[in-house]
Design a protein around this motif. Structure first.
Motif, PDB file in Angstrom:
ATOM      1  N   ILE A 110      25.150  37.218  21.292  1.00  0.00           N
ATOM      2  CA  ILE A 110      26.431  36.894  20.659  1.00  0.00           C
ATOM      3  C   ILE A 110      26.390  35.482  20.097  1.00  0.00           C
ATOM      4  CG2 ILE A 110      28.867  36.440  21.104  1.00  0.00           C
ATOM      5  CD1 ILE A 110      28.781  38.687  23.213  1.00  0.00           C
ATOM      6  N   LEU A 111      25.887  34.557  20.901  1.00  0.00           N
ATOM      7  CA  LEU A 111      25.818  33.167  20.446  1.00  0.00           C
ATOM      8  C   LEU A 111      24.963  33.062  19.184  1.00  0.00           C
ATOM      9  CD1 LEU A 111      25.418  31.227  23.837  1.00  0.00           C
ATOM     10  CD2 LEU A 111      27.478  31.454  22.437  1.00  0.00           C
ATOM     11  N   LYS A 112      23.843  33.753  19.195  1.00  0.00           N
ATOM     12  CA  LYS A 112      22.962  33.721  18.025  1.00  0.00           C
ATOM     13  C   LYS A 112      23.665  34.277  16.789  1.00  0.00           C
ATOM     14  CE  LYS A 112      19.492  33.708  15.255  1.00  0.00           C
ATOM     15  NZ  LYS A 112      18.902  32.471  14.697  1.00  0.00           N
ATOM     16  N   THR A 113      24.367  35.395  16.970  1.00  0.00           N
ATOM     17  CA  THR A 113      25.072  36.006  15.849  1.00  0.00           C
ATOM     18  C   THR A 113      26.109  35.049  15.268  1.00  0.00           C
ATOM     19  OG1 THR A 113      24.787  38.160  16.889  1.00  0.00           O
ATOM     20  CG2 THR A 113      26.429  38.010  15.144  1.00  0.00           C
ATOM     21  N   LEU A 114      26.830  34.377  16.168  1.00  0.00           N
ATOM     22  CA  LEU A 114      27.863  33.449  15.715  1.00  0.00           C
ATOM     23  C   LEU A 114      27.265  32.162  15.152  1.00  0.00           C
ATOM     24  CD1 LEU A 114      30.542  33.921  18.495  1.00  0.00           C
ATOM     25  CD2 LEU A 114      30.540  34.820  16.161  1.00  0.00           C
ATOM     26  N   ALA A 115      26.012  31.881  15.501  1.00  0.00           N
ATOM     27  CA  ALA A 115      25.364  30.693  14.956  1.00  0.00           C
ATOM     28  C   ALA A 115      25.146  30.866  13.455  1.00  0.00           C
ATOM     29  CB  ALA A 115      24.034  30.435  15.655  1.00  0.00           C
ATOM     30  N   LEU A 116      25.005  32.110  13.026  1.00  0.00           N
ATOM     31  CA  LEU A 116      24.787  32.368  11.600  1.00  0.00           C
ATOM     32  C   LEU A 116      26.083  32.227  10.811  1.00  0.00           C
ATOM     33  CD1 LEU A 116      22.302  35.359  11.765  1.00  0.00           C
ATOM     34  CD2 LEU A 116      21.834  32.917  11.590  1.00  0.00           C
ATOM     35  N   ARG A 157      13.952  40.169  16.932  1.00  0.00           N
ATOM     36  CA  ARG A 157      14.426  40.358  15.554  1.00  0.00           C
ATOM     37  C   ARG A 157      15.767  39.645  15.365  1.00  0.00           C
ATOM     38  NH1 ARG A 157      12.551  45.577  15.276  1.00  0.00           N
ATOM     39  NH2 ARG A 157      14.544  46.433  15.894  1.00  0.00           N
ATOM     40  N   ILE A 158      16.614  39.752  16.373  1.00  0.00           N
ATOM     41  CA  ILE A 158      17.928  39.115  16.271  1.00  0.00           C
ATOM     42  C   ILE A 158      17.797  37.600  16.341  1.00  0.00           C
ATOM     43  CG2 ILE A 158      20.123  38.798  17.465  1.00  0.00           C
ATOM     44  CD1 ILE A 158      19.824  41.836  18.259  1.00  0.00           C
ATOM     45  N   LEU A 159      16.968  37.133  17.273  1.00  0.00           N
ATOM     46  CA  LEU A 159      16.833  35.682  17.430  1.00  0.00           C
ATOM     47  C   LEU A 159      16.177  35.045  16.207  1.00  0.00           C
ATOM     48  CD1 LEU A 159      15.789  35.343  21.178  1.00  0.00           C
ATOM     49  CD2 LEU A 159      18.039  34.991  20.153  1.00  0.00           C
ATOM     50  N   ASP A 160      15.359  35.827  15.506  1.00  0.00           N
ATOM     51  CA  ASP A 160      14.686  35.286  14.324  1.00  0.00           C
ATOM     52  C   ASP A 160      15.532  35.396  13.068  1.00  0.00           C
ATOM     53  OD1 ASP A 160      12.537  34.695  15.853  1.00  0.00           O
ATOM     54  OD2 ASP A 160      11.319  36.410  15.237  1.00  0.00           O
ATOM     55  N   ALA A 161      16.617  36.153  13.157  1.00  0.00           N
ATOM     56  CA  ALA A 161      17.405  36.428  11.956  1.00  0.00           C
ATOM     57  C   ALA A 161      18.028  35.148  11.401  1.00  0.00           C
ATOM     58  CB  ALA A 161      18.492  37.446  12.276  1.00  0.00           C
ATOM     59  N   SER A 162      18.070  35.062  10.097  1.00  0.00           N
ATOM     60  CA  SER A 162      18.819  33.988   9.441  1.00  0.00           C
ATOM     61  C   SER A 162      19.786  34.638   8.459  1.00  0.00           C
ATOM     62  CB  SER A 162      17.874  33.041   8.718  1.00  0.00           C
ATOM     63  OG  SER A 162      17.153  33.749   7.731  1.00  0.00           O
ATOM     64  N   LEU A 163      20.727  33.864   7.968  1.00  0.00           N
ATOM     65  CA  LEU A 163      21.767  34.428   7.122  1.00  0.00           C
ATOM     66  C   LEU A 163      21.199  35.164   5.918  1.00  0.00           C
ATOM     67  CD1 LEU A 163      24.960  32.277   6.637  1.00  0.00           C
ATOM     68  CD2 LEU A 163      24.713  34.649   7.320  1.00  0.00           C
ATOM     69  N   GLY A 164      20.111  34.649   5.381  1.00  0.00           N
ATOM     70  CA  GLY A 164      19.541  35.217   4.178  1.00  0.00           C
ATOM     71  C   GLY A 164      19.197  36.693   4.291  1.00  0.00           C
TER      72      GLY A 164
END
Lengths: 116, 116
Positions: free
Chosen positions: B19-25, A107-114
């Motif tokens: 963490i990296l994924k979160t910051l990628a957004l 879920r986290i890896l698939d998340a996008s800003l939207g």
DNA sequence: CGCTCTCATCTAGCCAAACTAGATAAGTAG
DNA sequence: CTACTTATCTAGTTTGGCTAGATGAGAGCG
């Protein structure tokens, strides 16, 4: 775990679960478990003997598996392990937890800003 | 990691990737990353401050993220981190490796005696 | 027979990373 | 003033996979 992790490095904490799962199918000796994990994973895991045997001893220490010495088809001595009832319960719990966590990670890896 | 792992315990090695994924957004401060990971995972991960901040320092040490002190909306000082180019590349690699490994693990967990 | 290969297990010591269990500091609300 | 929330940091412990070996015994070969 020095430097760049190779793709064959195990996700930490999963080796116990994979061993338990392998033994849930049928009793095996340590070396055989390593070979089988490598086969089923299609080479993704090259299970290190220096990781495998200490893991087996931990599992036996915690009474999740039990082993006895026997002789293999090849006429070599080997310690055959089988799951205990506790091991079976542990495998169930770990598998469930693993699925919950990988779903959450997905879920986290698939998340996008939207979608925040 | 004492005794029985709670379901909130992180699969080891994944915190960096998350963490990296979160910051990628978008760039964020540490505390915010923890809150967001908890939200998106729907409570599966209660990210420990004692795990999170050391992880951030490791990532910064390895130049995967870079941070600068700013003031939040709440008028508090906080260190905002953003991905570096190296961090972005690392995230890509780790995500790919993660998928390979979880597929392999799924294959093992799904295996039954018949298909060996 | 000696040599090498494979099977099979074991160990010591290293190191990454998450954990517990705190401390610290500063703004906000009552 | 006090308590709560936000925000960061640290020391010390534990887990668990890693490297890099040693050990031993059976099998195959010249």
């Amino acid at each position: 775990m020095a430097g760049e992790p190779k793709p064959s490095d195990l996700v930490q904490g999963t080796l116990h679960m994979l061993i338990l799962k392998t033994l849930a199918l049928e009793p095996m000796h340590g070396y055989g478990i390593g070979v089988r994990l490598e086969q089923i994973s299609k080479g993704v895991f090259q299970v290190n003997a220096g990781s495998l045997f200490p893991a087996l001893r931990r599992l036996e220490r915690d009474a999740l598996i039990a082993g006895d010495w026997r002789v293999t088809e090849n006429n070599r001595r080997a310690k055959y392990y089988r799951l205990t009832a506790q091991g079976r319960a542990k495998l169930k719990r770990e598998t469930r937890d693993w699925e919950v966590q990988t779903r959450a990670i997905a879920r986290i890896l698939d998340a996008s800003l939207g979608e925040i």
